[in-house]
Design a protein around this motif. Structure first.
Motif, PDB file in Angstrom:
ATOM      1  N   MET A   1       0.815  -1.208   0.000  1.00 39.42           N
ATOM      2  CA  MET A   1       0.000   0.000   0.000  1.00 39.42           C
ATOM      3  C   MET A   1       0.854   1.266   0.000  1.00 39.42           C
ATOM      4  SD  MET A   1      -3.231   0.600  -0.122  1.00 39.42           S
ATOM      5  CE  MET A   1      -3.944  -0.902   0.558  1.00 39.42           C
ATOM      6  N   LEU A   2       2.021   1.215   0.645  1.00 31.39           N
ATOM      7  CA  LEU A   2       2.867   2.404   0.744  1.00 31.39           C
ATOM      8  C   LEU A   2       3.981   2.436  -0.284  1.00 31.39           C
ATOM      9  CD1 LEU A   2       3.270   2.748   4.633  1.00 31.39           C
ATOM     10  CD2 LEU A   2       1.474   3.626   3.143  1.00 31.39           C
ATOM     11  N   ASN A   3       4.055   1.410  -1.106  1.00 27.96           N
ATOM     12  CA  ASN A   3       5.133   1.330  -2.080  1.00 27.96           C
ATOM     13  C   ASN A   3       5.130   2.541  -3.008  1.00 27.96           C
ATOM     14  OD1 ASN A   3       7.366  -0.096  -3.157  1.00 27.96           O
ATOM     15  ND2 ASN A   3       6.122  -0.662  -4.924  1.00 27.96           N
ATOM     16  N   GLY A   4       6.244   3.261  -3.046  1.00 25.07           N
ATOM     17  CA  GLY A   4       6.373   4.415  -3.924  1.00 25.07           C
ATOM     18  C   GLY A   4       5.812   5.702  -3.361  1.00 25.07           C
ATOM     19  N   LYS A   5       5.213   5.663  -2.177  1.00 24.51           N
ATOM     20  CA  LYS A   5       4.667   6.868  -1.567  1.00 24.51           C
ATOM     21  C   LYS A   5       5.774   7.628  -0.823  1.00 24.51           C
ATOM     22  CE  LYS A   5       0.437   5.749  -2.717  1.00 24.51           C
ATOM     23  NZ  LYS A   5      -0.270   6.460  -3.812  1.00 24.51           N
ATOM     24  N   THR A   6       5.749   8.937  -0.909  1.00 26.84           N
ATOM     25  CA  THR A   6       6.698   9.766  -0.178  1.00 26.84           C
ATOM     26  C   THR A   6       6.020  10.307   1.073  1.00 26.84           C
ATOM     27  OG1 THR A   6       7.925  10.403  -2.159  1.00 26.84           O
ATOM     28  CG2 THR A   6       8.122  11.837  -0.229  1.00 26.84           C
ATOM     29  N   ILE A   7       6.561   9.958   2.215  1.00 24.97           N
ATOM     30  CA  ILE A   7       6.016  10.406   3.489  1.00 24.97           C
ATOM     31  C   ILE A   7       7.054  11.280   4.174  1.00 24.97           C
ATOM     32  CG2 ILE A   7       5.212   9.701   5.777  1.00 24.97           C
ATOM     33  CD1 ILE A   7       4.163   7.130   4.475  1.00 24.97           C
ATOM     34  N   VAL A   8       6.660  12.500   4.465  1.00 17.92           N
ATOM     35  CA  VAL A   8       7.514  13.395   5.242  1.00 17.92           C
ATOM     36  C   VAL A   8       7.153  13.193   6.704  1.00 17.92           C
ATOM     37  CG1 VAL A   8       8.082  15.793   5.772  1.00 17.92           C
ATOM     38  CG2 VAL A   8       7.789  15.081   3.392  1.00 17.92           C
ATOM     39  N   LEU A   9       8.112  12.754   7.488  1.00 18.09           N
ATOM     40  CA  LEU A   9       7.895  12.481   8.909  1.00 18.09           C
ATOM     41  C   LEU A   9       8.479  13.619   9.726  1.00 18.09           C
ATOM     42  CD1 LEU A   9       7.067  10.669  11.291  1.00 18.09           C
ATOM     43  CD2 LEU A   9       9.257   9.457  11.015  1.00 18.09           C
ATOM     44  N   GLY A  10       7.621  14.351  10.398  1.00 16.66           N
ATOM     45  CA  GLY A  10       8.056  15.440  11.259  1.00 16.66           C
ATOM     46  C   GLY A  10       8.133  14.977  12.700  1.00 16.66           C
ATOM     47  N   VAL A  11       9.279  15.169  13.316  1.00 17.64           N
ATOM     48  CA  VAL A  11       9.493  14.728  14.700  1.00 17.64           C
ATOM     49  C   VAL A  11       9.715  15.966  15.563  1.00 17.64           C
ATOM     50  CG1 VAL A  11      10.867  13.258  16.216  1.00 17.64           C
ATOM     51  CG2 VAL A  11      10.571  12.622  13.797  1.00 17.64           C
ATOM     52  N   SER A  12       8.800  16.206  16.505  1.00 16.04           N
ATOM     53  CA  SER A  12       8.955  17.365  17.383  1.00 16.04           C
ATOM     54  C   SER A  12       9.430  16.926  18.762  1.00 16.04           C
ATOM     55  CB  SER A  12       7.654  18.175  17.460  1.00 16.04           C
ATOM     56  OG  SER A  12       6.581  17.398  17.947  1.00 16.04           O
ATOM     57  N   GLY A  13       9.721  17.890  19.624  1.00 16.30           N
ATOM     58  CA  GLY A  13      10.516  17.636  20.811  1.00 16.30           C
ATOM     59  C   GLY A  13       9.799  17.129  22.037  1.00 16.30           C
ATOM     60  N   GLY A  14       9.479  15.858  22.039  1.00 13.65           N
ATOM     61  CA  GLY A  14       8.942  15.209  23.217  1.00 13.65           C
ATOM     62  C   GLY A  14       9.665  13.900  23.465  1.00 13.65           C
ATOM     63  N   ILE A  15       9.506  13.355  24.673  1.00 12.73           N
ATOM     64  CA  ILE A  15      10.188  12.114  25.015  1.00 12.73           C
ATOM     65  C   ILE A  15       9.784  10.985  24.085  1.00 12.73           C
ATOM     66  CG2 ILE A  15       8.428  11.489  26.719  1.00 12.73           C
ATOM     67  CD1 ILE A  15      12.215  10.721  26.867  1.00 12.73           C
ATOM     68  N   ALA A  16       8.573  11.078  23.512  1.00  8.04           N
ATOM     69  CA  ALA A  16       8.090  10.032  22.609  1.00  8.04           C
ATOM     70  C   ALA A  16       8.806  10.049  21.263  1.00  8.04           C
ATOM     71  CB  ALA A  16       6.580  10.172  22.398  1.00  8.04           C
ATOM     72  N   ALA A  17       9.757  10.963  21.069  1.00  8.09           N
ATOM     73  CA  ALA A  17      10.486  11.018  19.796  1.00  8.09           C
ATOM     74  C   ALA A  17      11.165   9.691  19.483  1.00  8.09           C
ATOM     75  CB  ALA A  17      11.514  12.148  19.832  1.00  8.09           C
ATOM     76  N   TYR A  18      11.510   8.930  20.525  1.00  7.65           N
ATOM     77  CA  TYR A  18      12.169   7.644  20.258  1.00  7.65           C
ATOM     78  C   TYR A  18      11.244   6.688  19.510  1.00  7.65           C
ATOM     79  CZ  TYR A  18       9.611   5.138  23.932  1.00  7.65           C
ATOM     80  OH  TYR A  18       8.633   4.538  24.678  1.00  7.65           O
ATOM     81  N   LYS A  19       9.926   6.802  19.727  1.00  7.51           N
ATOM     82  CA  LYS A  19       8.980   5.939  19.019  1.00  7.51           C
ATOM     83  C   LYS A  19       8.925   6.269  17.525  1.00  7.51           C
ATOM     84  CE  LYS A  19       5.620   4.813  22.672  1.00  7.51           C
ATOM     85  NZ  LYS A  19       4.186   4.883  23.033  1.00  7.51           N
ATOM     86  N   ALA A  20       9.254   7.516  17.189  1.00 10.06           N
ATOM     87  CA  ALA A  20       9.233   7.911  15.782  1.00 10.06           C
ATOM     88  C   ALA A  20      10.268   7.140  14.973  1.00 10.06           C
ATOM     89  CB  ALA A  20       9.462   9.413  15.650  1.00 10.06           C
ATOM     90  N   ALA A  21      11.336   6.700  15.630  1.00  9.31           N
ATOM     91  CA  ALA A  21      12.339   5.893  14.929  1.00  9.31           C
ATOM     92  C   ALA A  21      11.745   4.566  14.490  1.00  9.31           C
ATOM     93  CB  ALA A  21      13.548   5.674  15.837  1.00  9.31           C
ATOM     94  N   ALA A  22      10.961   3.951  15.374  1.00 12.03           N
ATOM     95  CA  ALA A  22      10.298   2.694  15.005  1.00 12.03           C
ATOM     96  C   ALA A  22       9.284   2.917  13.895  1.00 12.03           C
ATOM     97  CB  ALA A  22       9.618   2.089  16.234  1.00 12.03           C
ATOM     98  N   LEU A  23       8.573   4.049  13.947  1.00  7.11           N
ATOM     99  CA  LEU A  23       7.612   4.362  12.887  1.00  7.11           C
ATOM    100  C   LEU A  23       8.324   4.548  11.557  1.00  7.11           C
ATOM    101  CD1 LEU A  23       4.783   5.117  11.875  1.00  7.11           C
ATOM    102  CD2 LEU A  23       5.226   7.460  12.652  1.00  7.11           C
ATOM    103  N   CYS A  24       9.438   5.281  11.581  1.00  3.02           N
ATOM    104  CA  CYS A  24      10.230   5.492  10.364  1.00  3.02           C
ATOM    105  C   CYS A  24      10.648   4.149   9.760  1.00  3.02           C
ATOM    106  CB  CYS A  24      11.445   6.346  10.693  1.00  3.02           C
ATOM    107  SG  CYS A  24      12.552   6.644   9.305  1.00  3.02           S
ATOM    108  N   SER A  25      11.110   3.240  10.612  1.00  2.00           N
ATOM    109  CA  SER A  25      11.539   1.926  10.156  1.00  2.00           C
ATOM    110  C   SER A  25      10.395   1.149   9.522  1.00  2.00           C
ATOM    111  CB  SER A  25      12.125   1.144  11.330  1.00  2.00           C
ATOM    112  OG  SER A  25      12.503  -0.160  10.927  1.00  2.00           O
ATOM    113  N   LYS A  26       9.232   1.177  10.161  1.00  7.18           N
ATOM    114  CA  LYS A  26       8.083   0.429   9.642  1.00  7.18           C
ATOM    115  C   LYS A  26       7.618   0.989   8.298  1.00  7.18           C
ATOM    116  CE  LYS A  26       6.387  -1.243  14.058  1.00  7.18           C
ATOM    117  NZ  LYS A  26       6.695  -2.639  13.673  1.00  7.18           N
ATOM    118  N   LEU A  27       7.618   2.300   8.154  1.00 11.42           N
ATOM    119  CA  LEU A  27       7.210   2.906   6.889  1.00 11.42           C
ATOM    120  C   LEU A  27       8.194   2.569   5.777  1.00 11.42           C
ATOM    121  CD1 LEU A  27       6.079   6.431   8.176  1.00 11.42           C
ATOM    122  CD2 LEU A  27       4.635   4.474   7.594  1.00 11.42           C
ATOM    123  N   LYS A  28       9.465   2.594   6.123  1.00 13.52           N
ATOM    124  CA  LYS A  28      10.506   2.252   5.138  1.00 13.52           C
ATOM    125  C   LYS A  28      10.364   0.789   4.705  1.00 13.52           C
ATOM    126  CE  LYS A  28      14.272   3.306   2.814  1.00 13.52           C
ATOM    127  NZ  LYS A  28      14.253   4.311   1.741  1.00 13.52           N
TER     128      LYS A  28
END
Length: 400
Positions: A1-28
């Protein structure tokens, strides 16, 4: 479903920023091209190198750190995006988005993009429930920004409550669902009516009702997100009309009837969510009526029934009606559906808590000619709209 889609991931300054790394990995891993923008504060919680390694692209933090002289970075990213995801979205970033501030790379890119935006809030429970934050989120929702609600549980600050960033798996599922639903109504022409009608007594007085337009606007927005060409015929409303839809302003029931009937032949789906006055004054005074007697009698005459009219005229159109009731909801809903030749009818008891005019939530029951299709629990009007349109799209696909 996401193949070829460009997703801009914005990470703002909260402790939950570490979870964004896992999200980035899953999207990739799902085939998406992920471009990461971090705020300066976010880099205090997790290093840009982490996202660079996961995304295989440079991470942008500084608005003025232009790595490619052939483009302006924030415009280039804004134009490339099929979807912009802000996760975690702090109270500060949500406020910037709501008020149009652009003082860093992420907020500047968000102002420049025309792509859909999905926000996953994360903050302390008291911050999340603060009226300013809730108002800012409501403002963004009215502009068509999508939200992944935060979870409830133990927060980093020690509190237990709502505010925890939703798990990366759930956010990834929401993103996949967005792209999966984006083409469900592709090529379909959808007409939605919304708001209340105004029946003039004189130049300064009129008869109307409590409709805010929120339900119809949510349906129009959901249809647009599913790829439809949407026309919104709207009367009196108390909220901002959604972006990206063709809007036709009307006042009276007769105005709305003419606007709908004139466009009916070209439509594939008509959803009549407006609260239309059943009666209008027999005469409209040209000047303000002056106070004279202790009593005043106002003669009313019946308006044409818009839903019944389009039901009698329909050829190929899939017709959805709405019924606001206060008693015997099943009986009245089925009677209305059959008399007015609807394909589906959505009914609610406006006296029920969480339902009715002016609320951000609704409690509805969906009917077809065989009876009750589904009774939905209390949910946001945007979720009701999405659920309804998924049902409509499924029925059209099956030829029901």
């Amino acid at each position: 479903m996401l193949n070829g889609k460009t997703i801009v991931l914005g990470v703002s300054g909260g402790i939950a920023a570490y979870k964004a790394a896992a999200l980035c990995s899953k999207l990739k891993q799902a085939g998406a091209e992920v471009r990461v923008i971090m705020t300066e504060s976010a880099t205090k919680f997790i290093a840009p190198l982490t996202f660079q390694t996961l995304s295989r692209h440079d991470v942008i933090v500084d608005t003025f750190d232009e790595k490619d002289a052939s483009v302006v970075s924030h415009i280039d990213l804004a134009d490339r995006a099929d979807l912009v995801v802000v996760a975690p979205a702090t109270a500060n970033m949500i406020a910037k988005m709501a008020h149009g501030l652009a003082d860093d790379m992420l907020s500047t890119t968000l102002l420049a993009t025309t792509a859909p935006v999905l926000v996953a809030p994360a903050m302390n429970v008291h911050m999340y429930t603060h009226p300013a934050v809730q108002t800012n989120m409501q403002t963004l929702a009215e502009r068509g920004v999508l939200f992944v609600e935060p979870g409830t549980g133990q927060l980093a600050c020690g509190y237990v409550g709502k505010g925890r960033l939703e798990e990366p798996e759930r956010i990834a599922e929401a993103i996949e669902r967005f792209f999966g639903e984006k083409e469900l109504l592709q090529g379909k022409k959808v007409l939605v009516t919304a708001g209340g009608t105004v029946e003039r007594i004189d130049p300064v007085r009129y008869l109307t009702n409590d409709s805010s337009g929120k339900m119809g606007f949510a349906i129009a927005e959901a249809a647009r997100l599913m790829g439809a060409d949407v026309t919104l015929v709207v009367g009196k409303a108390s909220v901002q009309t959604p972006e990206g839809v063709r809007t036709v302003r009307v006042e009276s029931a007769q105005d709305m009837l003419e606007a709908v009937v004139g466009r009916l032949p070209e439509m594939d789906i008509v959803i009549k969510a407006a609260a239309v006055a059943d009666y209008r004054p027999a005469e409209q005074a040209e000047q303000k009526i002056k106070k004279k007697d202790a009593e005043m009698t106002l003669k009313l005459v019946k308006n044409s029934d818009i839903l019944q009219t389009i039901g009698s005229l329909k050829t190929k159109q899939f017709i959805v009606g709405f019924a606001a009731e206060t008693q015997s909801i099943d009986e009245h809903a089925m009677d209305k559906l059959k008399r007015k030749n609807c394909d589906l009818l959505v009914a609610n008891d406006v006296t029920q808590e969480g339902a009715g005019f002016g609320h951000d939530t609704n409690v509805v029951r969906i009917y077809d000619r065989s009876g009750l299709v589904e009774a939905l629990p209390v949910m946001s009007k945007r979720e009701v709209a999405r659920h309804l349109l998924l049902t409509v799209a499924d029925r059209i696909r099956k030829g029901d």
